[in-house]
Enzyme design. Sequence first.
Site, PDB file in Angstrom:
ATOM      1  N   SER B 124       0.824  -1.211   0.000  1.00  8.16           N
ATOM      2  CA  SER B 124       0.000   0.000   0.000  1.00  8.16           C
ATOM      3  C   SER B 124       0.855   1.257   0.000  1.00  8.16           C
ATOM      4  CB  SER B 124      -0.891   0.045   1.246  1.00  8.16           C
ATOM      5  OG  SER B 124      -1.780  -1.022   1.279  1.00  8.16           O
ATOM      6  N   HIS B 145      -2.423  -3.666  -6.319  1.00  6.08           N
ATOM      7  CA  HIS B 145      -2.974  -3.250  -5.025  1.00  6.08           C
ATOM      8  C   HIS B 145      -4.459  -3.563  -4.968  1.00  6.08           C
ATOM      9  CE1 HIS B 145      -4.170  -0.072  -1.956  1.00  6.08           C
ATOM     10  NE2 HIS B 145      -3.381  -0.886  -1.316  1.00  6.08           N
ATOM     11  N   GLU B 157      -5.506  -1.676  -8.263  1.00  9.20           N
ATOM     12  CA  GLU B 157      -4.640  -0.640  -8.830  1.00  9.20           C
ATOM     13  C   GLU B 157      -3.370  -1.345  -9.307  1.00  9.20           C
ATOM     14  OE1 GLU B 157      -4.819   3.330  -6.422  1.00  9.20           O
ATOM     15  OE2 GLU B 157      -5.228   1.707  -5.029  1.00  9.20           O
ATOM     16  N   ASN B 195      -5.140   5.778  -1.949  1.00 15.98           N
ATOM     17  CA  ASN B 195      -4.620   6.334  -0.709  1.00 15.98           C
ATOM     18  C   ASN B 195      -4.040   7.736  -0.897  1.00 15.98           C
ATOM     19  OD1 ASN B 195      -5.253   4.455   1.367  1.00 15.98           O
ATOM     20  ND2 ASN B 195      -3.756   3.040   0.507  1.00 15.98           N
TER      21      ASN B 195
HETATM   22  N1  LIG Z   1      -5.153  -4.472   5.272  1.00 12.90           N
HETATM   23  C1  LIG Z   1      -5.453  -3.654   4.271  1.00 12.90           C
HETATM   24  O1  LIG Z   1      -6.444  -2.923   4.301  1.00 12.90           O
HETATM   25  C2  LIG Z   1      -4.588  -3.650   3.038  1.00 12.90           C
HETATM   26  C3  LIG Z   1      -5.145  -3.190   1.833  1.00 12.90           C
HETATM   27  C4  LIG Z   1      -4.362  -3.220   0.687  1.00 12.90           C
HETATM   28  C5  LIG Z   1      -3.053  -3.671   0.765  1.00 12.90           C
HETATM   29  N2  LIG Z   1      -2.538  -4.102   1.958  1.00 12.90           N
HETATM   30  C6  LIG Z   1      -1.158  -4.603   1.965  1.00 12.90           C
HETATM   31  O2  LIG Z   1      -1.206  -6.018   2.002  1.00 12.90           O
HETATM   32  C7  LIG Z   1      -0.069  -6.529   2.709  1.00 12.90           C
HETATM   33  C8  LIG Z   1      -0.531  -7.433   3.832  1.00 12.90           C
HETATM   34  O3  LIG Z   1      -1.372  -6.726   4.698  1.00 12.90           O
HETATM   35  P1  LIG Z   1      -2.378  -7.478   5.672  1.00 12.90           P
HETATM   36  O4  LIG Z   1      -3.225  -6.431   6.283  1.00 12.90           O
HETATM   37  O5  LIG Z   1      -3.028  -8.602   4.984  1.00 12.90           O
HETATM   38  O6  LIG Z   1      -1.367  -8.045   6.784  1.00 12.90           O
HETATM   39  P2  LIG Z   1      -1.514  -9.317   7.718  1.00 12.90           P
HETATM   40  O7  LIG Z   1      -0.609  -9.079   8.870  1.00 12.90           O
HETATM   41  O8  LIG Z   1      -2.939  -9.643   7.981  1.00 12.90           O
HETATM   42  O9  LIG Z   1      -0.924 -10.523   6.839  1.00 12.90           O
HETATM   43  C9  LIG Z   1       0.441 -10.695   6.546  1.00 12.90           C
HETATM   44  C10 LIG Z   1       0.720 -12.172   6.456  1.00 12.90           C
HETATM   45  O10 LIG Z   1       2.004 -12.337   5.890  1.00 12.90           O
HETATM   46  C11 LIG Z   1       2.661 -13.393   6.567  1.00 12.90           C
HETATM   47  N3  LIG Z   1       4.100 -13.217   6.355  1.00 12.90           N
HETATM   48  C12 LIG Z   1       4.918 -12.285   6.897  1.00 12.90           C
HETATM   49  N4  LIG Z   1       6.161 -12.389   6.380  1.00 12.90           N
HETATM   50  C13 LIG Z   1       6.128 -13.418   5.480  1.00 12.90           C
HETATM   51  C14 LIG Z   1       7.068 -13.987   4.592  1.00 12.90           C
HETATM   52  N5  LIG Z   1       8.325 -13.535   4.535  1.00 12.90           N
HETATM   53  N6  LIG Z   1       6.661 -14.995   3.809  1.00 12.90           N
HETATM   54  C15 LIG Z   1       5.402 -15.467   3.866  1.00 12.90           C
HETATM   55  N7  LIG Z   1       4.457 -14.955   4.673  1.00 12.90           N
HETATM   56  C16 LIG Z   1       4.821 -13.933   5.471  1.00 12.90           C
HETATM   57  C17 LIG Z   1       2.208 -13.300   7.984  1.00 12.90           C
HETATM   58  O11 LIG Z   1       2.344 -14.519   8.666  1.00 12.90           O
HETATM   59  C18 LIG Z   1       0.738 -12.883   7.801  1.00 12.90           C
HETATM   60  O12 LIG Z   1      -0.108 -14.018   7.757  1.00 12.90           O
HETATM   61  C19 LIG Z   1       0.729  -5.316   3.144  1.00 12.90           C
HETATM   62  O13 LIG Z   1       1.701  -5.040   2.180  1.00 12.90           O
HETATM   63  C20 LIG Z   1      -0.321  -4.227   3.163  1.00 12.90           C
HETATM   64  O14 LIG Z   1       0.232  -2.947   2.989  1.00 12.90           O
HETATM   65  C21 LIG Z   1      -3.278  -4.105   3.085  1.00 12.90           C
END
Ligand SMILES: NC(=O)c1ccc[n+]([C@@H]2O[C@H](COP(=O)([O-])OP(=O)(O)OC[C@H]3O[C@@H](n4cnc5c(N)ncnc54)[C@H](O)[C@@H]3O)[C@@H](O)[C@H]2O)c1
Lengths: 216, 296
Positions: B124, B145, B157, B195
Site C-alpha cells: 500500500s 494493489h 490498482e 490512498n
Molecule cells: N489491510 C489492508 O487494508 C490492506 C489493503 C491493501 C493492501 N494491503 C497490503 O497487504 C499486505 C498485507 O497486509 P495485511 O493487512 O493482509 O497483513 P496481515 O498481517 O494480515 O498478513 C500478513 C501475512 O504475511 C505473513 N508473512 C509475513 N512475512 C512473510 C514472509 N516472509 N513470507 C510469507 N508470509 C509472510 C504473515 O504470517 C501474515 O499471515 C501489506 O503489504 C499491506 O500494505 C493491506
Amino acid sequence: MVPRYAILAGGESRSFPPGDPFLAAGVEPENAEVLVLLGGAPYRPDPAKAAILIELGTECLGVHTGEAAGEEGSNVLGFARWRNGDDPPSKLVELVRQPRTHETALAAARAVLEAAGLTVAVCADQAGRIVDRLLRPKLNAALRFLDEGLASAKDMDLTCRLGLGYPEGPIERVERGGLAHHYDVTRALFEVYGTAAYAPARRAVVAAQRRDRTRR
Amino acid sequence: MNDQTAIRTVGVCGAGGTMGSGIAIVAARAGFRTICFDTRPEALERAFQDTVAFFNKSVERGKMSREARDAALGAMSRTGELGALAECDLVIEAVFEDLAVKQALFRELDAICSPLAILASNTSTLSITEIAAASKRPERVVGMHFCLPAQLMKLIEISPGLLTSEETFRKVWAWAETAGQIPVKTQDKPGFILNALLVPFNNDAIRLVEAKVAEPADIDLAIKSALGYKMGPLELIDLVGLDTQLRLCEAFYPITLDPRAAAPPLLRRMVAAGLLGRKSGQGFYRYEGRAMFGSA
Ligand SMILES: NC(=O)c1ccc[n+]([C@@H]2O[C@H](COP(=O)([O-])OP(=O)(O)OC[C@H]3O[C@@H](n4cnc5c(N)ncnc54)[C@H](O)[C@@H]3O)[C@@H](O)[C@H]2O)c1
C-alpha cells in the site's frame, strides 16, 4: 413548534432557487419569529427576532455582522445549502455560528431548516465551512494528479467509485460542477488560508481564464 | 489459452493474512491453481477455514454453484515451503508492509521461480520500483494493489515500476480481468490513486476537528449528505484505525512532503492516548459493542 419565518429576498438565491417550496411557505416579516435573508438582502439587526439567517456565498458571516475579537455572536446565523456549481442544491445546509451565538437562535434556525426537510450541520464561521474546506483540496489534488500523469481521469473516478464507494469520482464531480466554479471557490479559500492545497489547480485557472475571455 | 507464457498457477505469499487470504480466493474462484504460502502454519490453517466458510456462504447466497465451490477449493493448496512456489506463473505477495521483508522475499522468489514468472506486490505504501530492485527481474515485477476485503472488492490498482515491461503489465491486467476484477492503471507513486486521495482528505477532516470548525458528527453528516459518501471521513478513520491512519501518514509524508499528508497533531495525541477507533472502543466516537455514540 416550528417558528414561522419570513423570506427577505435580494437577488437570486443559490440555496433556494425560484420555485423552491421553502420560498412559498414564508409569512410576512412582522408575523415571523425568524427572518431568512436571501441573495444579498441587506441585513439590519433586529434583536426582537428569535433568529436571523443570512445566506452566505464564499464569504464569512462576520462580513455581515462585524467581529469582536472572538466575542462576536448574537441572534444572527449564516447558512448555505451546499451546491456543486449549477447542480440543484443538495439537502445539506451548513449553519454557521459565531462564538457567542445565542443557543436559542441556533435552535430556532435548525428547527426552520429541518422542518423544510433539510439536513443541518453546524460549523464555525470559517472560509469553506465544512464541505468545500474538505472537498476542494481533494479536487485540486486530483486535477494535479491528472496533469502529472498519475492516472487517467477515468481510472481516478473508477478507483473512487469502486474502492471507496463514492457515487462519483473527483474528476467527474469537478467537471460537472464546472472547473470555473471550482476556481471561484478555491480562490476564496486560498485568499484566507494561503496554502498550496487551496490554490486553484491549473485546469481550474485555465477554465476561469477562458470564461473571462468569452465574457469580455 | 495455449500461450506458453499464460498464467495458470498463482502463488500467494502471506496467504494466512487478511489480504493474502482474500487474494487467494480471487485467484482460486477464477479457476487458477492457487498455492497459498505463509510462514505461520496456524494462520494459513485459520485462513483456509475462513475460506471454506466464505465459499459455503457464497453457495448459500446463490452466488456460486456447489461445483464451482468444490472446484475452487480443489484448486487451492497450502504450504509452509517457499520452494512450492517454483511452478507459479504469477506470485502475488501480501506479507508484512516492510521493505526489507518484501525485498528478502523477492530475492528468494527470484532464485526459486521460473525466469518467466511475474512477481507482484500488494504493497500500500512502498515503491514498486524499490521492491523490484531486490530482484534480478525488475521487468517482471509489478504492483497489484487489491482493496480490503479482497474477496469482495473488484478494484485492483496496477502499477508498473520504472523498469516493468509492457508485456508484464499487459499480462497482469488480462489476468485481473479474467479473475473478474476491475483493474486501473496508476504510476508507482506513494498511495497510488486511492490512498493518495484518501489519506490527506482524512487528515483534513481531523484538522477540522482540531481547529474546532465542527463536531465530528457534523463533519461526517455534512460530507455524507452533500457528497453522497456512505461514510464520513471520521467514521472511516475510526473503522480503519487511527494507528493505521498515522502509519499511512508516516509512510507518505517523508516522501511527498505534501503538508496535507503530514500527521495532524491531534491524530498523534489520540493514538498516544490509545484512542484508536472502533477496535479500542473510542476514537472520534465512542463505541459500546457495535453501537455508535455521538453520531446522531
Ligand atoms: N489491510 C489492508 O487494508 C490492506 C489493503 C491493501 C493492501 N494491503 C497490503 O497487504 C499486505 C498485507 O497486509 P495485511 O493487512 O493482509 O497483513 P496481515 O498481517 O494480515 O498478513 C500478513 C501475512 O504475511 C505473513 N508473512 C509475513 N512475512 C512473510 C514472509 N516472509 N513470507 C510469507 N508470509 C509472510 C504473515 O504470517 C501474515 O499471515 C501489506 O503489504 C499491506 O500494505 C493491506
